[in-house]
Design a protein around this motif. Structure first.
Motif, PDB file in Angstrom:
ATOM      1  N   LEU A 121      -6.444   5.757   1.258  1.00  0.00           N
ATOM      2  CA  LEU A 121      -5.134   5.462   0.683  1.00  0.00           C
ATOM      3  C   LEU A 121      -5.224   5.067  -0.788  1.00  0.00           C
ATOM      4  O   LEU A 121      -4.285   5.287  -1.550  1.00  0.00           O
ATOM      5  CB  LEU A 121      -4.460   4.326   1.465  1.00  0.00           C
ATOM      6  CG  LEU A 121      -4.041   4.627   2.895  1.00  0.00           C
ATOM      7  CD1 LEU A 121      -3.551   3.361   3.572  1.00  0.00           C
ATOM      8  CD2 LEU A 121      -2.968   5.688   2.926  1.00  0.00           C
ATOM      9  N   ASN A 122      -6.347   4.463  -1.187  1.00  0.00           N
ATOM     10  CA  ASN A 122      -6.544   3.985  -2.558  1.00  0.00           C
ATOM     11  C   ASN A 122      -7.843   4.557  -3.131  1.00  0.00           C
ATOM     12  O   ASN A 122      -8.809   3.829  -3.325  1.00  0.00           O
ATOM     13  CB  ASN A 122      -6.615   2.453  -2.577  1.00  0.00           C
ATOM     14  CG  ASN A 122      -5.399   1.817  -1.962  1.00  0.00           C
ATOM     15  OD1 ASN A 122      -4.310   1.922  -2.471  1.00  0.00           O
ATOM     16  ND2 ASN A 122      -5.601   1.175  -0.824  1.00  0.00           N
ATOM     17  N   PRO A 123      -7.896   5.857  -3.417  1.00  0.00           N
ATOM     18  CA  PRO A 123      -9.154   6.437  -3.895  1.00  0.00           C
ATOM     19  C   PRO A 123      -9.572   5.924  -5.266  1.00  0.00           C
ATOM     20  O   PRO A 123     -10.748   5.956  -5.613  1.00  0.00           O
ATOM     21  CB  PRO A 123      -8.870   7.942  -3.928  1.00  0.00           C
ATOM     22  CG  PRO A 123      -7.399   8.057  -3.988  1.00  0.00           C
ATOM     23  CD  PRO A 123      -6.850   6.849  -3.295  1.00  0.00           C
ATOM     24  N   HIS A 124      -8.639   5.405  -6.035  1.00  0.00           N
ATOM     25  CA  HIS A 124      -8.963   4.894  -7.371  1.00  0.00           C
ATOM     26  C   HIS A 124      -9.745   3.578  -7.317  1.00  0.00           C
ATOM     27  O   HIS A 124     -10.314   3.158  -8.314  1.00  0.00           O
ATOM     28  CB  HIS A 124      -7.681   4.710  -8.182  1.00  0.00           C
ATOM     29  CG  HIS A 124      -6.718   3.739  -7.564  1.00  0.00           C
ATOM     30  ND1 HIS A 124      -5.909   4.087  -6.499  1.00  0.00           N
ATOM     31  CD2 HIS A 124      -6.442   2.452  -7.848  1.00  0.00           C
ATOM     32  CE1 HIS A 124      -5.174   3.040  -6.165  1.00  0.00           C
ATOM     33  NE2 HIS A 124      -5.475   2.032  -6.964  1.00  0.00           N
ATOM     34  N   LEU A 125      -9.815   2.932  -6.157  1.00  0.00           N
ATOM     35  CA  LEU A 125     -10.527   1.653  -6.045  1.00  0.00           C
ATOM     36  C   LEU A 125     -11.971   1.807  -5.571  1.00  0.00           C
ATOM     37  O   LEU A 125     -12.647   0.808  -5.368  1.00  0.00           O
ATOM     38  CB  LEU A 125      -9.784   0.721  -5.078  1.00  0.00           C
ATOM     39  CG  LEU A 125      -8.427   0.221  -5.562  1.00  0.00           C
ATOM     40  CD1 LEU A 125      -7.765  -0.618  -4.495  1.00  0.00           C
ATOM     41  CD2 LEU A 125      -8.580  -0.565  -6.844  1.00  0.00           C
ATOM     42  N   GLN A 126     -12.466   3.015  -5.397  1.00  0.00           N
ATOM     43  CA  GLN A 126     -13.824   3.197  -4.908  1.00  0.00           C
ATOM     44  C   GLN A 126     -14.863   2.738  -5.920  1.00  0.00           C
ATOM     45  O   GLN A 126     -15.894   2.205  -5.548  1.00  0.00           O
ATOM     46  CB  GLN A 126     -14.072   4.662  -4.537  1.00  0.00           C
ATOM     47  CG  GLN A 126     -13.350   5.050  -3.276  1.00  0.00           C
ATOM     48  CD  GLN A 126     -13.635   6.471  -2.859  1.00  0.00           C
ATOM     49  OE1 GLN A 126     -14.316   7.211  -3.551  1.00  0.00           O
ATOM     50  NE2 GLN A 126     -13.101   6.861  -1.721  1.00  0.00           N
ATOM     51  N   ASN A 127     -14.596   2.901  -7.180  1.00  0.00           N
ATOM     52  CA  ASN A 127     -15.551   2.504  -8.218  1.00  0.00           C
ATOM     53  C   ASN A 127     -15.001   1.385  -9.091  1.00  0.00           C
ATOM     54  O   ASN A 127     -15.437   1.219 -10.226  1.00  0.00           O
ATOM     55  CB  ASN A 127     -15.907   3.710  -9.092  1.00  0.00           C
ATOM     56  CG  ASN A 127     -16.614   4.791  -8.320  1.00  0.00           C
ATOM     57  OD1 ASN A 127     -17.385   4.497  -7.416  1.00  0.00           O
ATOM     58  ND2 ASN A 127     -16.341   6.033  -8.652  1.00  0.00           N
ATOM     59  N   THR A 166      -1.116  -2.856  -7.452  1.00  0.00           N
ATOM     60  CA  THR A 166      -0.471  -2.558  -6.178  1.00  0.00           C
ATOM     61  C   THR A 166      -1.413  -1.683  -5.360  1.00  0.00           C
ATOM     62  O   THR A 166      -1.800  -0.606  -5.798  1.00  0.00           O
ATOM     63  CB  THR A 166       0.864  -1.830  -6.397  1.00  0.00           C
ATOM     64  OG1 THR A 166       1.703  -2.642  -7.217  1.00  0.00           O
ATOM     65  CG2 THR A 166       1.561  -1.560  -5.081  1.00  0.00           C
ATOM     66  N   VAL A 167      -1.779  -2.161  -4.172  1.00  0.00           N
ATOM     67  CA  VAL A 167      -2.672  -1.413  -3.282  1.00  0.00           C
ATOM     68  C   VAL A 167      -1.962  -1.177  -1.959  1.00  0.00           C
ATOM     69  O   VAL A 167      -1.028  -1.892  -1.597  1.00  0.00           O
ATOM     70  CB  VAL A 167      -4.011  -2.149  -3.042  1.00  0.00           C
ATOM     71  CG1 VAL A 167      -4.788  -2.273  -4.324  1.00  0.00           C
ATOM     72  CG2 VAL A 167      -3.793  -3.495  -2.417  1.00  0.00           C
ATOM     73  N   LYS A 168      -2.422  -0.177  -1.233  1.00  0.00           N
ATOM     74  CA  LYS A 168      -1.868   0.150   0.072  1.00  0.00           C
ATOM     75  C   LYS A 168      -2.850  -0.327   1.135  1.00  0.00           C
ATOM     76  O   LYS A 168      -4.033  -0.022   1.085  1.00  0.00           O
ATOM     77  CB  LYS A 168      -1.661   1.661   0.195  1.00  0.00           C
ATOM     78  CG  LYS A 168      -0.687   2.209  -0.819  1.00  0.00           C
ATOM     79  CD  LYS A 168      -0.634   3.714  -0.767  1.00  0.00           C
ATOM     80  CE  LYS A 168       0.247   4.252  -1.865  1.00  0.00           C
ATOM     81  NZ  LYS A 168       0.198   5.711  -1.955  1.00  0.00           N
ATOM     82  N   LEU A 169      -2.341  -1.082   2.113  1.00  0.00           N
ATOM     83  CA  LEU A 169      -3.175  -1.596   3.203  1.00  0.00           C
ATOM     84  C   LEU A 169      -2.804  -0.912   4.506  1.00  0.00           C
ATOM     85  O   LEU A 169      -1.630  -0.836   4.866  1.00  0.00           O
ATOM     86  CB  LEU A 169      -2.978  -3.099   3.366  1.00  0.00           C
ATOM     87  CG  LEU A 169      -3.536  -3.989   2.273  1.00  0.00           C
ATOM     88  CD1 LEU A 169      -3.195  -5.440   2.573  1.00  0.00           C
ATOM     89  CD2 LEU A 169      -5.021  -3.819   2.166  1.00  0.00           C
TER      90      LEU A 169
END
Length: 108
Positions: free
Chosen positions: A80-86, A94-97
Motif C-alpha cells: 500500500l505504501n511502496p514509497h516507504l520501503q527505503n 499520510t500512510v495507509k494501514l
C-alpha cells in the motif's frame, strides 16, 4: 496433359485439406465459453497521519488486527505504501494501514 490436370486437382485437394486441418471450418472460439476474469479483493485500509517518532510497529499497535500476523500485515503495508520501503516514517506523512484479511482471489 492428363498428368497436369491430375497434379492440379491433387494440389487443390491437399491445399483444402491442409487449410481445414490447420484453421478449421468452424472457428475455435465457438467451442470455448467466455471466462470471467479473476478479481483480487483490495485489503481494507485506513489513512493515518503520522507524528514524529512513529514507527511501523507503533502504528500497528495503535490499530491492531489479530487476524493477521505481523509479516503478512507488513507485506500488505509495503504494497500500500511502496514509497516507504527505503525511507523512514516522518511526521506529517499520510500512510495507509491494512486492517483485515480480505486479501484473496475470488476465483473458482
Amino acid at each position: 496433359m492428363r498428368t497436369l490436370f491430375a497434379a492440379i486437382i491433387l494440389f487443390f485437394i491437399f491445399h483444402i485439406l491442409k487449410e481445414d486441418l490447420t484453421d478449421g471450418t468452424i472457428p475455435l472460439a465457438a467451442f470455448f465459453t467466455e471466462e470471467e476474469p479473476c478479481v483480487e479483493d483490495k485489503p481494507e485500509m485506513i489513512q493515518v497521519t503520522t507524528i514524529d517518532g512513529d514507527t511501523i510497529e507503533s502504528l500497528f499497535a495503535l490499530y491492531p488486527d489479530a487476524s493477521q500476523s505481523f509479516i503478512e500485515r507488513l507485506s500488505i503495508f509495503y504494497s500500500l505504501n511502496p514509497h516507504l520501503q527505503n525511507q523512514q516514517i516522518i511526521g506529517g506523512l499520510t500512510v495507509k494501514l491494512p486492517l483485515s484479511t480480505n486479501t484473496g482471489k475470488q476465483c473458482d
